[in-house]
Design an enzyme around this catalytic site. Structure first.
Site, PDB file in Angstrom:
ATOM      1  N   GLY A  95       0.907  -1.322  -0.121  1.00 57.59           N
ATOM      2  CA  GLY A  95      -0.226   0.287   0.021  1.00 57.59           C
ATOM      3  C   GLY A  95       0.890   1.358   0.166  1.00 57.59           C
ATOM      4  N   ASN A  96       0.376   2.250  -0.468  1.00 59.98           N
ATOM      5  CA  ASN A  96       1.170   3.562  -0.598  1.00 59.98           C
ATOM      6  C   ASN A  96       0.107   4.784  -0.476  1.00 59.98           C
ATOM      7  OD1 ASN A  96       0.755   3.031  -3.598  1.00 59.98           O
ATOM      8  ND2 ASN A  96       2.132   1.509  -2.949  1.00 59.98           N
ATOM      9  N   GLY A 105       8.913  -0.100   1.128  1.00 61.44           N
ATOM     10  CA  GLY A 105       9.249  -1.195   2.029  1.00 61.44           C
ATOM     11  C   GLY A 105       9.141  -0.835   3.556  1.00 61.44           C
ATOM     12  N   GLU A 161       5.318   1.986  -6.799  1.00 59.56           N
ATOM     13  CA  GLU A 161       4.076   1.933  -7.308  1.00 59.56           C
ATOM     14  C   GLU A 161       3.824   3.473  -7.572  1.00 59.56           C
ATOM     15  OE1 GLU A 161       1.288  -1.720  -6.480  1.00 59.56           O
ATOM     16  OE2 GLU A 161       1.727  -0.816  -4.622  1.00 59.56           O
ATOM     17  N   HIS A 216      -4.892  -7.261  -8.070  1.00 62.49           N
ATOM     18  CA  HIS A 216      -3.946  -6.355  -7.466  1.00 62.49           C
ATOM     19  C   HIS A 216      -4.702  -5.765  -6.126  1.00 62.49           C
ATOM     20  CE1 HIS A 216      -0.765  -3.170  -7.986  1.00 62.49           C
ATOM     21  NE2 HIS A 216      -1.029  -3.606  -6.648  1.00 62.49           N
TER      22      HIS A 216
HETATM   23 ZN   LIG Z   1      -0.310  -3.007  -4.667  1.00 60.71          ZN
END
Ligand SMILES: [Zn+2]
Length: 221
Positions: A34-35, A51, A81, A163
């Site tokens: 996730g981001n 990370g 991403e 995804h």
């Molecule tokens: Zn992802």
């Protein structure tokens, strides 16, 4: 907030920490997945690093990049991403924040080749509208941005095949609320179908809800 309504960099770093922790505890960002990102100004984004557990992330971990993804500041590397986030900011100038996560039920729909386009509960109409499924793309490649582009203009959140999901809005909070709603709608749809008699809203009901939504939006201003 600064004059003009935009949050300061310190506040935005704190938002990414706060909502990253929240998403992590909801189980939407297991491991280091996730981001999140948010616009700092017209040319720069503040993004989460690669990370790192979103539960343990600290304000100083964030990375600053330009709208082409070049690193401008920070001691860590930006999320792998990033191109997904850049695609949203590029296509939607009105968007201030982007969240990508792997909420389990919504991701299961994306792995089963299904979007959330069936209008079952009133909340789906009043909030997100249909959530489409973008075609398969290998994570971290330019294919991801290309798969999202057809849906960005007309939707508030998108499922990504095999995804996860991406949601975006006028603030980190707004993007978070949309991501939370995506998973809620996926849960409702799953259970309604398990019960065996999903009642899809009729065209007339949809029209009335759309009317109610426009009144609600005016009221909330
Ligand atoms: Zn992802």
């Amino acid at each position: 907030m600064q004059d003009g309504g935009r949050e300061t960099e310190v506040e935005l770093r704190r938002d990414l920490v706060r909502f990253g922790k929240w998403l992590s505890r909801l189980g939407f960002m297991p491991g280091t997945s996730g981001n999140l990102s948010v616009r700092l100004d017209e040319e720069r984004l503040l993004v989460t690093p690669t990370g790192v557990s979103k539960y343990l992330m600290r304000p100083g971990d964030m990375v600053i990049v330009d709208l082409k993804g070049h690193l401008l500041a920070g001691t860590r590397k930006a999320t792998s991403e990033l191109s997904m986030h850049l695609a949203v900011y590029h296509e939607r100038k009105d968007i201030e924040a982007v969240i990508h996560s792997h909420p389990p039920i919504a991701t299961a729909f994306a792995c089963a080749g299904r979007g959330l386009d069936e209008m079952l509960c009133q909340e789906a109409v009043m909030t997100l509208g249909p959530v489409p499924l973008a075609k398969y793309a290998t994570t971290g490649t330019d294919e991801v941005a290309a798969s999202l582009v057809p849906y960005l203009a007309g939707h508030q959140a998108i499922l990504m095949a095999n995804h996860g999901a991406v949601a975006y809005g006028c603030s980190v909070l707004d993007a978070f609320l949309k991501m939370e709603t995506v998973e809620h709608l996926a849960q409702i749809r799953l259970v309604a179908h398990q019960l065996g008699s999903p009642q899809i809203l009729t065209d007339e009901q949809l029209e009335e809800l759309t009317h109610a939504k426009s009144k609600y939006v005016l009221n909330a201003r």
